[in-house]
Design a protein around this motif. Structure first.
Motif, short mmCIF file in Angstrom:
data_model
loop_
_atom_site.label_atom_id
_atom_site.label_comp_id
_atom_site.label_asym_id
_atom_site.label_seq_id
_atom_site.Cartn_x
_atom_site.Cartn_y
_atom_site.Cartn_z
N GLY A 1 -5.30 -1.51 7.61
CA GLY A 1 -4.06 -1.05 8.20
C GLY A 1 -3.81 0.44 8.03
O GLY A 1 -2.93 0.99 8.71
N VAL A 2 -4.55 1.09 7.13
CA VAL A 2 -4.32 2.52 6.90
C VAL A 2 -5.53 3.38 7.25
O VAL A 2 -5.41 4.60 7.36
CB VAL A 2 -3.88 2.80 5.45
CG1 VAL A 2 -2.55 2.13 5.15
CG2 VAL A 2 -4.95 2.38 4.44
N ALA B 1 -2.30 3.86 -3.34
CA ALA B 1 -2.30 2.87 -4.42
C ALA B 1 -1.89 1.53 -3.82
O ALA B 1 -0.92 1.47 -3.05
CB ALA B 1 -1.34 3.28 -5.53
N TYR B 2 -2.61 0.49 -4.17
CA TYR B 2 -2.25 -0.85 -3.72
C TYR B 2 -1.65 -1.56 -4.92
O TYR B 2 -2.33 -1.85 -5.91
CB TYR B 2 -3.49 -1.59 -3.22
CG TYR B 2 -3.20 -2.96 -2.62
CD1 TYR B 2 -2.59 -3.07 -1.37
CD2 TYR B 2 -3.54 -4.12 -3.29
CE1 TYR B 2 -2.34 -4.32 -0.81
CE2 TYR B 2 -3.30 -5.37 -2.74
CZ TYR B 2 -2.70 -5.46 -1.49
OH TYR B 2 -2.45 -6.70 -0.94
N MET C 1 0.86 -1.17 0.00
CA MET C 1 0.00 0.00 0.00
C MET C 1 0.90 1.22 0.00
O MET C 1 1.66 1.45 0.95
CB MET C 1 -0.90 -0.02 1.23
CG MET C 1 -2.00 1.03 1.22
SD MET C 1 -3.35 0.67 0.07
CE MET C 1 -4.37 -0.42 1.07
N GLU C 2 0.85 2.02 -1.06
CA GLU C 2 1.67 3.21 -1.20
C GLU C 2 0.81 4.46 -1.02
O GLU C 2 -0.14 4.66 -1.79
CB GLU C 2 2.34 3.26 -2.58
CG GLU C 2 3.34 2.17 -2.86
CD GLU C 2 4.01 2.36 -4.22
OE1 GLU C 2 3.86 3.45 -4.82
OE2 GLU C 2 4.65 1.41 -4.68
N GLN C 3 1.14 5.29 -0.05
CA GLN C 3 0.41 6.54 0.09
C GLN C 3 0.92 7.52 -0.96
O GLN C 3 2.12 7.79 -1.05
CB GLN C 3 0.56 7.14 1.48
CG GLN C 3 -0.31 8.37 1.68
CD GLN C 3 -0.54 8.72 3.14
OE1 GLN C 3 0.14 8.20 4.03
NE2 GLN C 3 -1.51 9.59 3.39
N ASP D 1 -9.82 7.63 1.11
CA ASP D 1 -10.55 7.73 2.37
C ASP D 1 -11.28 9.05 2.43
O ASP D 1 -10.76 10.09 2.00
CB ASP D 1 -9.56 7.60 3.55
CG ASP D 1 -10.27 7.32 4.86
OD1 ASP D 1 -11.47 6.98 4.83
OD2 ASP D 1 -9.62 7.44 5.91
N GLY D 2 -12.50 9.02 2.93
CA GLY D 2 -13.29 10.24 3.00
C GLY D 2 -14.16 10.26 4.24
O GLY D 2 -14.24 9.28 4.98
#
Length: 304
Positions: free
Chosen positions: A65-66, A22-23, A13-15, A39-40
């Motif tokens: 996890g995020v 992006a996964y 998982m890249e922020q 996320d919102g």
């Protein structure tokens, strides 16, 4: 940016912006796609799911996890199974897709078992869209704007969608961009795909998340366009010479495109363009069988 082709590399998982990830699933080959997470305030939006039960459960664990937000909606970028199969693990989420995706998912897509390396799909299946659109749709939870756009016609498939976050300048392309893999146009139109690339480039994104392969920027568009132009030229030459897709592929020098993964897609791609030049539609079963034979009559490599 080179593609990570390690079979043993773990998904990650890249922020890429505030509340946006992006996964990325290496090796990005057949049935191994990327996803996005936004996320919102009213919950999370997932861009696609993935191909198998295990891969989708791994993705949902990475989501937890995020963020503590539940996944309220899934945007399907097209109808191919690697991007849709895991939707049944999100039974309460809205499913958003272009209208043609709903029609495509209702049709059976039987494929001969020998075409791919065996893999375990598990207990997952696609879900039909609960919300469909024709040209575009905007999701605006709170202060966040998510634009979902159709390119106006067939490209990679008839029902492609790309997802644009104008505030963050992040673009999720679905399979309108392959990074390190051979573009696949059997279900679409190379001319329409080129138009879609122009539309996405005009947005001037800072970050581009492809359907397969590592995250990059707008430099990811031109290699796909180059391949499509090469394909169209090769198909025009084959058509003038009266060659079948299989004959044309066997005699074709891929040049620098031989460095891409899944080179066997050239055969399916030629099936599409030659059929278009004849004013018809490709024989999908024959195209898959010809790809198998081009691959030395060995199953296409699939690590799903």
């Amino acid at each position: 940016m080179a593609q990570d082709n390690s079979r043993d590399a773990a998904p990650r998982m890249e922020q890429i912006a505030d509340r946006v990830w992006a996964y990325i699933q290496p090796d990005g080959g057949w049935m191994i796609n990327n996803m996005g997470l936004i996320d919102g305030p009213d919950g999370a939006t997932s861009i696609d799911v993935t191909s198998t039960e295990q891969r989708t459960r791994d993705y949902l664990r990475a989501v937890s996890g995020v963020t503590d937000s539940p996944v309220r909606r899934v945007v399907l970028t097209h109808s191919h199974p690697d991007h849709c199969n895991g939707a049944s693990l999100l039974p309460d989420a809205e499913i958003i897709a272009h209208r043609t995706v709903a029609a495509d998912l209702r049709r059976p897509h039987a494929m001969a078992a020998h075409i791919f390396d065996p893999y375990v799909q598990g207990d997952v299946q696609p879900r039909l869209p609960t919300i469909v659109f024709d040209e575009s749709l905007t999701i605006a939870p709170g202060d966040q704007r998510i634009e979902v756009r159709h390119p106006g016609g067939p490209a990679h498939t008839p029902g492609d969608a790309f997802v644009w976050l104008p505030q963050e300048r992040v673009l999720f392309t679905g399979d309108l961009v392959f990074h390190g893999g051979t573009p696949f146009v059997l279900s679409g139109s190379p001319a329409g795909w080129l138009r879609a690339l122009d539309q996405m480039a005009a947005l001037e994104p800072a970050t581009v998340v492809p359907g397969h392969g590592p995250v990059g920027g707008p430099e990811l568009f031109e290699p796909v366009a180059d391949y499509l132009r090469f394909l169209m030229g090769a198909a025009a030459d084959a058509h003038a010479r009266g060659l079948t897709a299989a004959e044309a592929a066997r005699g074709l020098d891929l040049g620098r495109f031989a460095e891409l993964a899944e080179t066997e897609r050239i055969v399916g791609n030629l099936h599409r363009v030659l059929a278009e030049l004849d004013g018809g539609h490709p024989d999908f079963a024959a195209a898959w069988q010809d790809m198998y034979e081009y691959n030395g009559s060995r199953p296409l490599s699939c690590h799903a």
